[in-house]
Motif scaffolding. Sequence first.
Motif, PDB file in Angstrom:
ATOM      1  N   GLN A  63      45.125  59.266  37.449  1.00  7.83           N
ATOM      2  CA  GLN A  63      45.550  60.906  37.793  1.00  7.83           C
ATOM      3  C   GLN A  63      44.119  61.229  38.583  1.00  7.83           C
ATOM      4  O   GLN A  63      44.482  61.490  39.885  1.00  7.83           O
ATOM      5  CB  GLN A  63      46.368  61.120  36.683  1.00  7.83           C
ATOM      6  N   ALA A  64      43.147  60.700  38.198  1.00 13.31           N
ATOM      7  CA  ALA A  64      41.742  61.434  38.619  1.00 13.31           C
ATOM      8  C   ALA A  64      41.855  60.854  40.232  1.00 13.31           C
ATOM      9  O   ALA A  64      40.941  61.247  40.568  1.00 13.31           O
ATOM     10  CB  ALA A  64      41.092  61.296  37.150  1.00 13.31           C
ATOM     11  N   ASP A  65      41.840  59.140  40.231  1.00 13.12           N
ATOM     12  CA  ASP A  65      41.665  58.572  41.045  1.00 13.12           C
ATOM     13  C   ASP A  65      42.264  59.040  42.468  1.00 13.12           C
ATOM     14  O   ASP A  65      41.924  59.155  43.466  1.00 13.12           O
ATOM     15  CB  ASP A  65      41.636  57.417  40.730  1.00 13.12           C
ATOM     16  N   SER A  66      43.838  59.145  42.093  1.00 12.76           N
ATOM     17  CA  SER A  66      44.270  59.857  42.969  1.00 12.76           C
ATOM     18  C   SER A  66      44.085  61.159  43.666  1.00 12.76           C
ATOM     19  O   SER A  66      44.274  61.237  44.633  1.00 12.76           O
ATOM     20  CB  SER A  66      45.872  59.701  42.675  1.00 12.76           C
ATOM     21  N   GLN A  67      43.797  62.338  42.887  1.00 12.36           N
ATOM     22  CA  GLN A  67      42.263  63.362  43.733  1.00 12.36           C
ATOM     23  C   GLN A  67      41.844  63.184  43.763  1.00 12.36           C
ATOM     24  O   GLN A  67      41.266  64.018  45.152  1.00 12.36           O
ATOM     25  CB  GLN A  67      43.174  64.251  42.437  1.00 12.36           C
ATOM     26  N   ALA A  68      41.008  61.844  43.585  1.00  8.71           N
ATOM     27  CA  ALA A  68      39.600  61.864  44.144  1.00  8.71           C
ATOM     28  C   ALA A  68      39.386  61.658  45.298  1.00  8.71           C
ATOM     29  O   ALA A  68      38.844  60.516  46.024  1.00  8.71           O
ATOM     30  CB  ALA A  68      38.753  61.368  43.068  1.00  8.71           C
ATOM     31  N   GLU A  98      56.496  57.607  39.138  1.00 10.06           N
ATOM     32  CA  GLU A  98      57.171  58.509  40.549  1.00 10.06           C
ATOM     33  C   GLU A  98      54.859  58.542  41.204  1.00 10.06           C
ATOM     34  O   GLU A  98      55.485  58.820  42.252  1.00 10.06           O
ATOM     35  CB  GLU A  98      56.848  60.098  39.271  1.00 10.06           C
ATOM     36  N   LEU A  99      54.225  58.361  39.953  1.00  7.44           N
ATOM     37  CA  LEU A  99      52.960  58.650  40.344  1.00  7.44           C
ATOM     38  C   LEU A  99      52.665  57.419  41.498  1.00  7.44           C
ATOM     39  O   LEU A  99      51.619  57.127  42.369  1.00  7.44           O
ATOM     40  CB  LEU A  99      51.505  58.835  39.921  1.00  7.44           C
ATOM     41  N   LEU A 100      53.193  56.478  41.187  1.00 13.28           N
ATOM     42  CA  LEU A 100      52.839  54.630  41.339  1.00 13.28           C
ATOM     43  C   LEU A 100      53.635  54.496  43.283  1.00 13.28           C
ATOM     44  O   LEU A 100      52.373  54.314  44.330  1.00 13.28           O
ATOM     45  CB  LEU A 100      53.461  53.542  41.355  1.00 13.28           C
TER      46      LEU A 100
END
Length: 692
Positions: free
Chosen positions: A22-27, A57-59
């Motif tokens: 989640q953190a990497d996606s937001q960054a 879902e996130l993937l």
Amino acid sequence: MLVAIGLSQSQLSDKDLFKKAQADSQANKLESARDALRVIVQRAADKKKNPDKKYTELLNSVNKKLAEQEVAAGQASCSRSDLSDCRKRLDAAKKYDPAVAAQLQTTFDASLAKLKQEYQATLSLAESGNPQAALSKLAELAKFEEFLPSIKADTERVRVLYVQKLALEGNGFIANKQWDDAESRFKTIIGIVPNNESAKSGLAILDRGRKAYLLSSKVDEQVKAGLYEEAMESIKTASATYPEAKQEFDQIEKQINKTWTASLLSQVPELIKGGESDYPRSLEAYLRLRKVMELDPANTEARSLLEDATKNFTANSTQRAQSLADISDLSKIATAMVMKYDVRRLAPDLIPVEDLKDAMGKFNRKRIAQLMLSVENVGSGATAEFTQKVQARATGIIDRQALKDLRLRTKEDYEKDPHDDILLQSLRPDGKSYAALMTVNITKCDWKRESNDRSKEMKSAYIDGSLQEPNPKWEEQARRMDEISKALNNPNRKKDKPTPEGYTTQTLVDEKEKLTRIPQFLTKDKVVEYPYQRIEYKQNTDMEIDIILRDFGSKQEIDHDSISYKHTDEGVEISGIKERDQKQLQNQSLRIPDKTQALEEGLISVRENLDKMLPRLIRSYTDRFYAEGERAYKAGNIEDAVEAYLCHWAFYGGKLDPAQSNRISRIVKQGTGFDLEKQGGNVMFELLKVLQ
């Protein structure tokens, strides 16, 4: 990549991995987020379970974003025609999200279709007759080879079409005499295919054509100026140079022939009217008609006039020849002789054979020249044998010139009995004597050898027997045994225990056994220094010869030359070397020529130079008749020129170089009507019979 990431993150729980994703996606670290999520999904698969929905879902969201990035980059690549990068982006987008990649697939397919359409249009351009433009376009398309697999083969095929087109155009320009345009085409081919034989052949042909037509372009001016000989030579040379246009040049030659013939015949009737009292006019009429018969053997007008013209010419020539033969100093005997020969050939009854032989004998007498050869040793130190060898060589060279009219004599022999013909002294060219003196002065013939004795500086060494020396290894082993023995004999040592160094009684026994295997003394070579002799020799052979050719009467120098021979030999003599020399030196005898050999080598060089120089020097004297003829001709005195030229021709037995022979034949024919080219061999044969 997944394996590597999985190993590095294997200790993290799914929960921790999800937080990281989640953190990497937001960054916007989408690849890192994707890797973490795939580890979670792989774990579930390994357990044969479905992953939590929030993970998938996130993937999916991350994959879509990644696909969208690749699509955007791929669209940019396609717009700048970078199809390689576009396809790479398309493959990446398909890996992330095939649905998103579909848009880029459409763009890529359209770009590729456009490229292939452009490629086919280029090939069609080549087939339609413009391979040059097609070749240029194919060079631009070469960067798309991965999408156009046949482009190399097609480019080569178009290149062949272009070369064929250039060759066809070049040959067409040659046919139209457009030499510059033809040259441009063939040179373009060479630029494409450097060793193209067709282009090389085309360049050679156009070069010949250009030269031939340049020659033919001069013909009109030459004909207008009455220079028919030059015009005929120009067109014949043009035809030989460029036989491809022989038919055209033959027509020009026929026209020259026709114009020349008409010009020759136009004055003949008037010239014939001169009758038997006008030699120049009868000669002119005769020569004109003979030339017409050469140019046009079937010419009926010339044939009808030739009989009267020949009769007038022979009658006038007979009188003229006799008047020249009667000149007491024989100043025109050569001219009189060829004229009598020619008259007798045309009208045998007009010249008795004895008159002709008499003229030939006097002509032979006039040409006789004498060359005195004197080889002199001018304080040079040359031996009598050396001088005799130079004399023999010079004599042989002069004899090999095979000049029957040149009498070779020694100076001493001539002074005893000159055989000078007082009557002919004033007839020599420039009033000079018909005798010449060639002096070969041997001014230097030195041989000198010098040595440099360096024996005091030369030292070496040799093996003189042998000697005994203590062996360091034996001494070292003996010291070790002494050390072990002292340690074992230490009063403080417990007898049943090893020494602090680890020695035991057995150690001493072993070391003693080792000592027995080591020699106590070593045998060495006895090396003794000694002197030897090394003598350096340098010798010089130096020869100088001056050759001077003078007119014997006036003593004026005609020509000169010189020979210089300088040669240095260096060698070394070594003596006193001992056997078993440490440097492996050896006695060496002197290996340079001795005096006799050195002088003989110098004599070989002198002979070679004499072979080159003497023929040239002789010609500077024997060519005097030709030189006199040239002076007379340039001064407009044809009669004197003819006489001198005939003397020169006969002096060399008719064996002249082609240019000189052609010149003499033309001028003799102009002055006497005698054809030296056709009849010269017969005359020379008769002259030699009279000479014998």
